[in-house]
Design a protein around this motif. Structure first.
Motif, PDB file in Angstrom:
ATOM      1  N   PRO A  38      39.993  36.024  29.183  1.00 43.28           N
ATOM      2  CA  PRO A  38      40.326  35.857  27.674  1.00 43.28           C
ATOM      3  C   PRO A  38      38.916  36.221  26.987  1.00 43.28           C
ATOM      4  O   PRO A  38      37.634  36.441  27.445  1.00 43.28           O
ATOM      5  N   SER A  39      39.136  36.413  25.807  1.00 45.03           N
ATOM      6  CA  SER A  39      37.865  36.912  24.904  1.00 45.03           C
ATOM      7  C   SER A  39      36.591  35.983  24.680  1.00 45.03           C
ATOM      8  O   SER A  39      35.678  36.227  24.586  1.00 45.03           O
ATOM      9  N   ALA A  46      32.079  42.849  27.799  1.00 42.70           N
ATOM     10  CA  ALA A  46      32.026  42.675  29.381  1.00 42.70           C
ATOM     11  C   ALA A  46      32.116  41.256  29.524  1.00 42.70           C
ATOM     12  O   ALA A  46      31.966  40.181  29.084  1.00 42.70           O
ATOM     13  N   ILE A  47      33.107  41.055  30.983  1.00 48.99           N
ATOM     14  CA  ILE A  47      33.547  39.802  31.225  1.00 48.99           C
ATOM     15  C   ILE A  47      32.193  38.880  31.690  1.00 48.99           C
ATOM     16  O   ILE A  47      31.424  39.340  32.453  1.00 48.99           O
TER      17      ILE A  47
END
Length: 255
Positions: A38-39, A46-47
């Motif tokens: 999710p954002s 980048a996660i």
């Protein structure tokens, strides 16, 4: 991997690494190309991890997830490794490992936001060793809980002994159940020893009912309590249910 809407199709995946990070990927799209975090778990595209364990804590045990009584997803896991050369040797200053229960509310969870529970006593009764833990209550700001796997010397314990978790936990009703592992360099000691822990799922606290057969009578009932910290009016310890037992059979796996 979890299914959130009971349609037997995976909606979300959690994965951990030996750097102590827990990652979340959403799978609720028919197009694999759209699977992503999710954002709220991204920085500059980048996660970022959902959670980062303490420095030096590796995660090698499988994760398990469940809904708490408020309907929030909680992820449970312990830290530690027993798969590399030399990890059967406990040095003079071993890493203190932990067990975690974190709430995933679509935001990064900091260890500082977790409620701490502690191992406060180990006692022998009827030839078996049992543990007591704290029963601290969650506040609205807590995003889960953790328990360091050490009976601290400052609290009368032996201090760090290299205890860790390398097996997946179980969630049963309101309990989270997991074995720990303390290595032994003695080749005749079945590799080490384990504690079997049973804690309240949502908070990691001591349960208010008994789960171990303390008096070995084949029945788990109100007679299976150990001496607690509080005293009654006559100065005798009030009984409390234990939160862990040493099976005394070497290292045990997921029950």
């Amino acid at each position: 991997v979890i299914d959130l809407n009971a349609d037997r199709i995976a909606d979300r995946m959690y994965v951990a690494d030996t750097g102590g990070a827990v990652w979340r990927i959403d799978l609720d799209d028919s197009d694999v190309a759209n699977w992503d975090a999710p954002s709220t778990l991204k920085v500059s595209g980048a996660i970022v991890p959902l959670f980062q364990a303490a420095t030096g804590q590796a995660i090698t045990a499988d994760l398990v997830a469940a809904l708490n009584e408020s309907g929030e997803v909680m992820v449970f896991f312990g830290t530690g490794s027993f798969q590399n050369v030399g990890e059967n040797v406990v040095g003079s200053s071993p890493t203190i490992e932990s067990f975690y229960g974190i709430i995933d509310d679509d935001a990064v969870v900091a260890r500082s936001a977790l409620l701490e529970q502690e191992i406060v006593a180990e006692t022998t009764k009827n030839g078996n060793r049992f543990r007591r833990v704290t029963k601290n209550s969650l506040s609205g700001s807590n995003k889960g809980w953790y328990m360091d796997l050490v009976w601290k010397a400052i609290d009368g314990g032996p201090g760090a002994k290299g205890e860790r978790v390398v097996s997946q936990a179980l969630v049963r009703a309101d309990r989270v159940i997991f074995p720990t592992l303390i290595p032994s360099e003695d080749p005749c000691a079945a590799g080490g020893q384990s504690w079997l822990m049973e804690l309240e799922m949502s908070s990691g606290a001591q349960l208010d009912y008994e789960v171990f057969d303390v008096n070995n009578d084949g029945v788990i009932d109100e007679n299976d309590w150990i001496d607690g910290e509080d005293k009654d009016g006559d100065g005798n310890p009030d009984p409390e249910p234990p939160s862990g037992v040493d099976p005394d059979i070497g290292i045990i796996q997921k029950p």
